[in-house]
Design a protein around this motif. Structure first.
Motif: not given
Length: 414
Positions: A44, A47, A81, A109, A111-112, A117, A119, A132, A135
């Motif tokens: 996590s 990534k 996130p 966010p 969704a990660s 991720q 926002h 989207k 990273y």
């Protein structure tokens, strides 16, 4: 992202995984839950490629020990996130002063994922968008991560996975990750799919917004929806309608347009307030040649006929089985396991007896990989269709696959 620190962290996760596998191989007590928790926490945070591989593995519900599969499955829905400060830097590089373009951007966010991720944002004109965001620094560390990941994947040999299978999985993963960094290609795919499937009233695909997009930010109109994984307790009529839409769309994708959405984990799909199936992510779309489709349907035809020799010949046409010794008993058992899904009339995808047969078959399929030798693109196709199958299982789909496949089988025989 500091490359040395990432390398050490990946090495540590690989060592822990190897230790657990070794204890299991030696007959000791393997704490799969503890390993899964460690992988969830580490991946996590890191990534990138390793997290993507874990998400892919989690899609194979019948492959991993249940406790490990449960923890890796969290990477599809609960990944931690990245702190806002890193994401904000990428957004400022894209837009300059954020207040000049947006009235509001949510710092948390909704969704990660492994590569970026998402926002929510609102423009000064009141339009609701999602951004989207890739990273920061991911492109720079990608190749180093892939090199470390290839070393970690060698542990798969302890599961008796042939090296050729591991190499093919790695090449598939590497190609997929490199393509997912191309947000321009994903924006083009969104536009293409919106136009192509406009006639499917039950399907919704977000509109890409080129004026707000760039190399590391993809802007789309916000389409709110309930994630597919949260529909298990929803109204049965809704679930059946969504399952039929998913099956119709996949059939048209493959047999009309020769493409396939290749990232089928449940987090990429939702249902909006109008009851439409929403497809959020088109970062991985693969071409499927007609020759592959015909051979795939010929393999299904032979499977439903219970003909092991014809199954072997179809696999050869797909590019597999270069070695000696056709696993005829495995073919026969595979035919018995698969056939119930294609019996006349609606078949229940939530039937645990079917899952049990497929799960029991999986270790034998893996053990025969040195003889089956499917090429990398066929493995990718198989993995993708397997992921979509499990989405139908989650929906509790009841589909008449006999009626759906009959014209496709007739086409393949011509």
């Amino acid at each position: 992202m500091r490359e040395r620190g990432r390398t050490r962290r990946l090495f540590g996760l690989g060592a822990r995984t190897g230790g657990t596998l070794l204890r299991s191989r030696l007959g000791g007590e393997a704490d799969w839950r503890a390993l899964g928790e460690a992988l969830f926490e580490g991946l996590s945070e890191l990534k990138g490629p390793a997290m993507k591989l874990a998400q892919i593995m989690a899609q194979w519900d019948d492959l991993l020990p249940p406790d490990l599969a449960d923890e890796l499955g969290r990477l599809q829905r609960q990944a931690e996130p990245m702190p806002w400060e890193g994401i904000q830097r990428t957004l400022v590089e894209q837009y300059g002063e954020l207040g000049d373009n947006f009235r509001e951007i949510e710092t948390r966010p909704f969704a990660s994922a492994s590569m970026g991720q998402v926002h929510r944002a609102v423009t000064h004109g009141g339009d609701s968008l999602v951004l989207k965001v890739q990273y920061p620094g991911l492109a720079e560390v990608l190749e180093g991560d892939l090199a470390q990941l290839q070393r970690i994947m060698r542990l798969g040999r302890w599961f008796k996975v042939p090296q050729a299978r591991l190499d093919a999985l790695f090449e598939e993963l590497a190609a997929s990750l490199r393509s997912e960094l191309d947000y321009h290609a994903e924006a083009c795919a969104l536009a293409r799919y919106r136009q192509r499937y406009a006639h499917l009233a039950g399907l919704a695909i977000p509109e890409p917004l080129p004026e707000f997009s760039g190399p590391r930010v993809l802007a789309m109109r916000h389409v709110a929806g309930t994630p597919l994984r949260e529909l298990e307790g929803a109204d049965d009529t809704l679930r059946q309608r969504i399952a039929a839409t998913l099956a119709d769309w996949l059939t048209e994708e493959l047999f009309v347009h020769g493409e396939l959405h290749a990232d089928p984990h449940a987090g990429n799909f939702a249902v909006d307030a109008a009851g439409r199936l929403v497809i959020y992510d088109l970062g991985a779309v693969i071409p499927v040649p007609e020759a592959h489709l015909k051979a795939m349907m010929q393999l299904l035809d032979a499977t439903l006929a219970g003909d092991p020799m014809a199954m072997d010949e179809a696999l050869r046409r797909l590019g597999g089985r270069q070695g000696q010794g056709a696993p005829l008993a495995l073919y026969r058992d595979a035919a018995e396991a698969v056939a119930p899904l294609f019996a006349p009339g609606p078949q229940d995808f939530s039937d645990v007896r079917v899952h049990r047969r497929l799960r029991d078959l999986t270790p034998r399929v893996w053990a025969a990989m040195d003889r089956l030798q499917p090429p990398a693109d066929v493995l990718l196709l198989s993995r993708t269709l397997n992921g979509h199958y499990w989405n139908l299982v989650r929906l509790g789909a009841r589909l008449d696959m006999h009626a759906r496949t009959r014209p496709l089988l007739a086409w393949a025989r011509r």
